[in-house]
Design a protein around this motif. Structure first.
Motif, PDB file in Angstrom:
ATOM      1  N   THR A  77      -0.067  -4.620 -10.363  1.00  9.71           N
ATOM      2  CA  THR A  77       0.912  -5.024  -9.338  1.00  9.71           C
ATOM      3  C   THR A  77       1.538  -3.807  -8.668  1.00  9.71           C
ATOM      4  O   THR A  77       1.798  -3.817  -7.460  1.00  9.71           O
ATOM      5  CB  THR A  77       2.006  -5.904  -9.970  1.00  9.71           C
ATOM      6  OG1 THR A  77       1.402  -7.040 -10.587  1.00  9.71           O
ATOM      7  CG2 THR A  77       3.001  -6.373  -8.921  1.00  9.71           C
ATOM      8  N   LEU A  78       1.787  -2.752  -9.438  1.00 10.20           N
ATOM      9  CA  LEU A  78       2.325  -1.510  -8.874  1.00 10.20           C
ATOM     10  C   LEU A  78       1.404  -0.967  -7.791  1.00 10.20           C
ATOM     11  O   LEU A  78       1.861  -0.602  -6.692  1.00 10.20           O
ATOM     12  CB  LEU A  78       2.511  -0.484  -9.990  1.00 10.20           C
ATOM     13  CG  LEU A  78       2.890   0.938  -9.571  1.00 10.20           C
ATOM     14  CD1 LEU A  78       4.257   0.950  -8.908  1.00 10.20           C
ATOM     15  CD2 LEU A  78       2.867   1.876 -10.771  1.00 10.20           C
ATOM     16  N   PHE A  79       0.111  -0.931  -8.061  1.00  5.90           N
ATOM     17  CA  PHE A  79      -0.862  -0.422  -7.100  1.00  5.90           C
ATOM     18  C   PHE A  79      -0.934  -1.322  -5.867  1.00  5.90           C
ATOM     19  O   PHE A  79      -0.923  -0.848  -4.725  1.00  5.90           O
ATOM     20  CB  PHE A  79      -2.232  -0.313  -7.770  1.00  5.90           C
ATOM     21  CG  PHE A  79      -3.330   0.110  -6.855  1.00  5.90           C
ATOM     22  CD1 PHE A  79      -3.460   1.427  -6.458  1.00  5.90           C
ATOM     23  CD2 PHE A  79      -4.237  -0.823  -6.355  1.00  5.90           C
ATOM     24  CE1 PHE A  79      -4.471   1.814  -5.594  1.00  5.90           C
ATOM     25  CE2 PHE A  79      -5.247  -0.447  -5.498  1.00  5.90           C
ATOM     26  CZ  PHE A  79      -5.368   0.880  -5.116  1.00  5.90           C
ATOM     27  N   VAL A  80      -1.000  -2.648  -6.098  1.00 10.44           N
ATOM     28  CA  VAL A  80      -1.116  -3.592  -4.981  1.00 10.44           C
ATOM     29  C   VAL A  80       0.137  -3.556  -4.103  1.00 10.44           C
ATOM     30  O   VAL A  80       0.049  -3.622  -2.868  1.00 10.44           O
ATOM     31  CB  VAL A  80      -1.377  -5.019  -5.507  1.00 10.44           C
ATOM     32  CG1 VAL A  80      -1.339  -6.037  -4.371  1.00 10.44           C
ATOM     33  CG2 VAL A  80      -2.706  -5.083  -6.226  1.00 10.44           C
ATOM     34  N   SER A  81       1.307  -3.448  -4.720  1.00  9.78           N
ATOM     35  CA  SER A  81       2.557  -3.409  -3.959  1.00  9.78           C
ATOM     36  C   SER A  81       2.590  -2.206  -3.023  1.00  9.78           C
ATOM     37  O   SER A  81       2.964  -2.326  -1.847  1.00  9.78           O
ATOM     38  CB  SER A  81       3.750  -3.349  -4.917  1.00  9.78           C
ATOM     39  OG  SER A  81       3.838  -4.520  -5.689  1.00  9.78           O
ATOM     40  N   TYR A  82       2.184  -1.063  -3.531  1.00 11.34           N
ATOM     41  CA  TYR A  82       2.186   0.141  -2.689  1.00 11.34           C
ATOM     42  C   TYR A  82       1.157   0.030  -1.570  1.00 11.34           C
ATOM     43  O   TYR A  82       1.448   0.359  -0.417  1.00 11.34           O
ATOM     44  CB  TYR A  82       1.911   1.378  -3.539  1.00 11.34           C
ATOM     45  CG  TYR A  82       1.764   2.626  -2.705  1.00 11.34           C
ATOM     46  CD1 TYR A  82       2.894   3.273  -2.198  1.00 11.34           C
ATOM     47  CD2 TYR A  82       0.509   3.132  -2.381  1.00 11.34           C
ATOM     48  CE1 TYR A  82       2.762   4.402  -1.401  1.00 11.34           C
ATOM     49  CE2 TYR A  82       0.375   4.256  -1.593  1.00 11.34           C
ATOM     50  CZ  TYR A  82       1.507   4.886  -1.109  1.00 11.34           C
ATOM     51  OH  TYR A  82       1.375   5.997  -0.319  1.00 11.34           O
ATOM     52  N   GLN A  83      -0.052  -0.431  -1.895  1.00 13.65           N
ATOM     53  CA  GLN A  83      -1.091  -0.551  -0.878  1.00 13.65           C
ATOM     54  C   GLN A  83      -0.697  -1.532   0.219  1.00 13.65           C
ATOM     55  O   GLN A  83      -1.051  -1.352   1.388  1.00 13.65           O
ATOM     56  CB  GLN A  83      -2.405  -1.008  -1.527  1.00 13.65           C
ATOM     57  CG  GLN A  83      -3.111   0.069  -2.319  1.00 13.65           C
ATOM     58  CD  GLN A  83      -3.581   1.205  -1.434  1.00 13.65           C
ATOM     59  OE1 GLN A  83      -3.003   2.292  -1.449  1.00 13.65           O
ATOM     60  NE2 GLN A  83      -4.609   0.955  -0.649  1.00 13.65           N
ATOM     61  N   ASN A  84       0.044  -2.564  -0.136  1.00 13.09           N
ATOM     62  CA  ASN A  84       0.473  -3.552   0.847  1.00 13.09           C
ATOM     63  C   ASN A  84       1.553  -3.005   1.776  1.00 13.09           C
ATOM     64  O   ASN A  84       1.617  -3.366   2.950  1.00 13.09           O
ATOM     65  CB  ASN A  84       1.004  -4.800   0.133  1.00 13.09           C
ATOM     66  CG  ASN A  84       1.420  -5.894   1.087  1.00 13.09           C
ATOM     67  OD1 ASN A  84       0.601  -6.496   1.762  1.00 13.09           O
ATOM     68  ND2 ASN A  84       2.725  -6.149   1.162  1.00 13.09           N
ATOM     69  N   PHE A  85       2.389  -2.117   1.246  1.00 12.53           N
ATOM     70  CA  PHE A  85       3.522  -1.600   2.017  1.00 12.53           C
ATOM     71  C   PHE A  85       3.171  -0.323   2.773  1.00 12.53           C
ATOM     72  O   PHE A  85       3.586  -0.140   3.927  1.00 12.53           O
ATOM     73  CB  PHE A  85       4.690  -1.337   1.069  1.00 12.53           C
ATOM     74  CG  PHE A  85       5.995  -1.064   1.774  1.00 12.53           C
ATOM     75  CD1 PHE A  85       6.747  -2.099   2.300  1.00 12.53           C
ATOM     76  CD2 PHE A  85       6.464   0.230   1.916  1.00 12.53           C
ATOM     77  CE1 PHE A  85       7.947  -1.859   2.949  1.00 12.53           C
ATOM     78  CE2 PHE A  85       7.657   0.484   2.562  1.00 12.53           C
ATOM     79  CZ  PHE A  85       8.404  -0.564   3.080  1.00 12.53           C
ATOM     80  N   ALA A  86       2.416   0.561   2.110  1.00 11.86           N
ATOM     81  CA  ALA A  86       2.060   1.827   2.752  1.00 11.86           C
ATOM     82  C   ALA A  86       1.005   1.591   3.833  1.00 11.86           C
ATOM     83  O   ALA A  86       0.450   0.499   3.970  1.00 11.86           O
ATOM     84  CB  ALA A  86       1.558   2.814   1.705  1.00 11.86           C
ATOM     85  N   LYS A  87       0.730   2.628   4.594  1.00 15.55           N
ATOM     86  CA  LYS A  87      -0.214   2.581   5.724  1.00 15.55           C
ATOM     87  C   LYS A  87       0.301   1.694   6.851  1.00 15.55           C
ATOM     88  O   LYS A  87      -0.432   1.428   7.814  1.00 15.55           O
ATOM     89  CB  LYS A  87      -1.603   2.090   5.287  1.00 15.55           C
ATOM     90  CG  LYS A  87      -2.177   2.832   4.092  1.00 15.55           C
ATOM     91  CD  LYS A  87      -2.300   4.303   4.334  1.00 15.55           C
ATOM     92  CE  LYS A  87      -2.917   5.018   3.127  1.00 15.55           C
ATOM     93  NZ  LYS A  87      -3.006   6.474   3.326  1.00 15.55           N
ATOM     94  N   LEU A  88       1.546   1.233   6.732  1.00 11.42           N
ATOM     95  CA  LEU A  88       2.134   0.416   7.791  1.00 11.42           C
ATOM     96  C   LEU A  88       2.692   1.345   8.871  1.00 11.42           C
ATOM     97  O   LEU A  88       3.420   2.293   8.574  1.00 11.42           O
ATOM     98  CB  LEU A  88       3.258  -0.446   7.209  1.00 11.42           C
ATOM     99  CG  LEU A  88       3.775  -1.615   8.051  1.00 11.42           C
ATOM    100  CD1 LEU A  88       2.706  -2.679   8.207  1.00 11.42           C
ATOM    101  CD2 LEU A  88       5.021  -2.215   7.408  1.00 11.42           C
ATOM    102  N   HIS A  89       2.333   1.101  10.109  1.00 12.54           N
ATOM    103  CA  HIS A  89       2.827   1.888  11.228  1.00 12.54           C
ATOM    104  C   HIS A  89       3.995   1.136  11.877  1.00 12.54           C
ATOM    105  O   HIS A  89       3.843  -0.009  12.297  1.00 12.54           O
ATOM    106  CB  HIS A  89       1.730   2.131  12.255  1.00 12.54           C
ATOM    107  CG  HIS A  89       0.680   3.080  11.774  1.00 12.54           C
ATOM    108  ND1 HIS A  89      -0.082   3.849  12.635  1.00 12.54           N
ATOM    109  CD2 HIS A  89       0.266   3.409  10.528  1.00 12.54           C
ATOM    110  CE1 HIS A  89      -0.922   4.595  11.941  1.00 12.54           C
ATOM    111  NE2 HIS A  89      -0.729   4.338  10.655  1.00 12.54           N
TER     112      HIS A  89
END
Length: 323
Positions: A77-89
């Protein structure tokens, strides 16, 4: 405690200025994203710890297996949470000036280049150190988040940082960031209806209008210049076999003059009355100037001139006062 809290807040803002400098747009990454277990996540950790203690104490392999499974789920969940939030412009659209007492709106446009859909889960947007904000899904609003900003007095207000957060997918971790879009909100004085106190200058008394090129009344015919709009061509004249000629129009316009602060009212009332006069003259397309303390704005017309005059009213402070 209040002084200590303010000092801590100033230190935090200085640290954020170095870590996440002000910009009109951001691409979220490791440097600008913070992630930490939520309240529910800490409860989840306590449960895992309790299962581990019980499983070890009673030598129960099923409890230990459940504990390891839950911990593995939490790490994923830690990994998925970051991937979902990061890379957002994220970028901020220009904020529109408002009149005192109304609320402004800062619109954020969120995108994820190279991905078929926007980030999942509910996103919460608030002003820095504010509890109230908006919560919604990006997909429902095509990536646009509108955050209101309430105003009471005229002036120029640098907008604070915006906190954007998300707890997708299971609510175990909270991802957030504090973004400074370097925008200043202009709050105009609230217009108060009054008579137009227009001080004409540079003209003889007894006449208060002049003729200038416009679109109101027919004035004369002149030779057609190639490239002019065809709707100005006098087609009846051309149909009779005459040369191509264009119609000229004229409009009545008040003589140019200046608006200034009335001496009979208090400062805020006088500025509000001036704001009403600026708006009225601009709507009537009358050229005017503004004399405000040591500042003089030369006569002009149009939306840019209107904004310039209203901005001068918004930021005006008497000589010797703190702006």
């Amino acid at each position: 405690m209040t002084a200590l809290s303010r000092a801590l807040q100033r230190r935090t803002l200085k640290w954020l200025e170095k870590r996440i400098p002000a910009s009109q747009r951001f691409a979220l990454d490791l440097k600008s994203v913070f992630i930490f277990p939520s309240l529910f996540g800490w409860g989840f950790i306590v449960v895992c710890g309790s299962l581990f203690i019980l499983g070890t104490n009673y030598q129960n392999n099923l409890m230990l297996l459940l504990c390891y499974f839950l911990l593995s789920l939490m790490l994923i969940t830690l990994f998925v949470s970051y991937q979902n939030f990061a890379k957002l412009h994220v970028r901020a659209l220009p904020v529109t000036p408002v009149y005192a007492g109304n609320h402004a709106s800062l619109t954020l446009q969120c995108q994820q280049p190279g991905k078929p859909k926007l980030s999942d889960g509910l996103f919460t947007v608030t002003w820095w150190q504010q509890a109230d904000g908006i919560t919604c899904e990006l997909a429902e609003h095509n990536g646009h988040l509108t955050l209101p900003y309430f105003t009471t007095n005229r002036g120029l207000y640098p907008l604070p940082r915006v906190t954007l957060s998300n707890e997708y997918p299971l609510g175990l971790f909270r991802c957030w960031t504090h973004l400074d879009f370097n925008q200043t909100l202009v709050v105009y004085p609230t217009p108060i209806p009054c008579k137009i106190a227009f001080q004409e200058e540079g003209h003889d008394e007894g006449s208060n209008t002049t003729e200038q090129a416009g679109h109101d009344d027919f004035f004369a015919l002149r030779s057609y210049i190639p490239g002019e709009p065809v709707h100005r061509v006098a087609w009846k004249h051309v149909a009779k076999g005459g040369d191509w000629v264009s119609k000229e129009f004229s409009q009545q316009q008040a003589k140019m003059g200046y608006l200034s602060l009335p001496a009979t009212d208090d400062l805020e009332t006088a500025l509000s009355k001036l704001a009403f006069q600026v708006i009225t003259l601009s709507e009537q397309r009358i050229a005017f100037g503004l004399k405000l303390g040591r500042q003089t704005i030369e006569p002009d017309s149009g939306d840019n001139h209107k904004h310039r005059c209203l901005t001068a009213l918004a930021r005006y402070a008497p000589v010797g006062a703190i702006a």
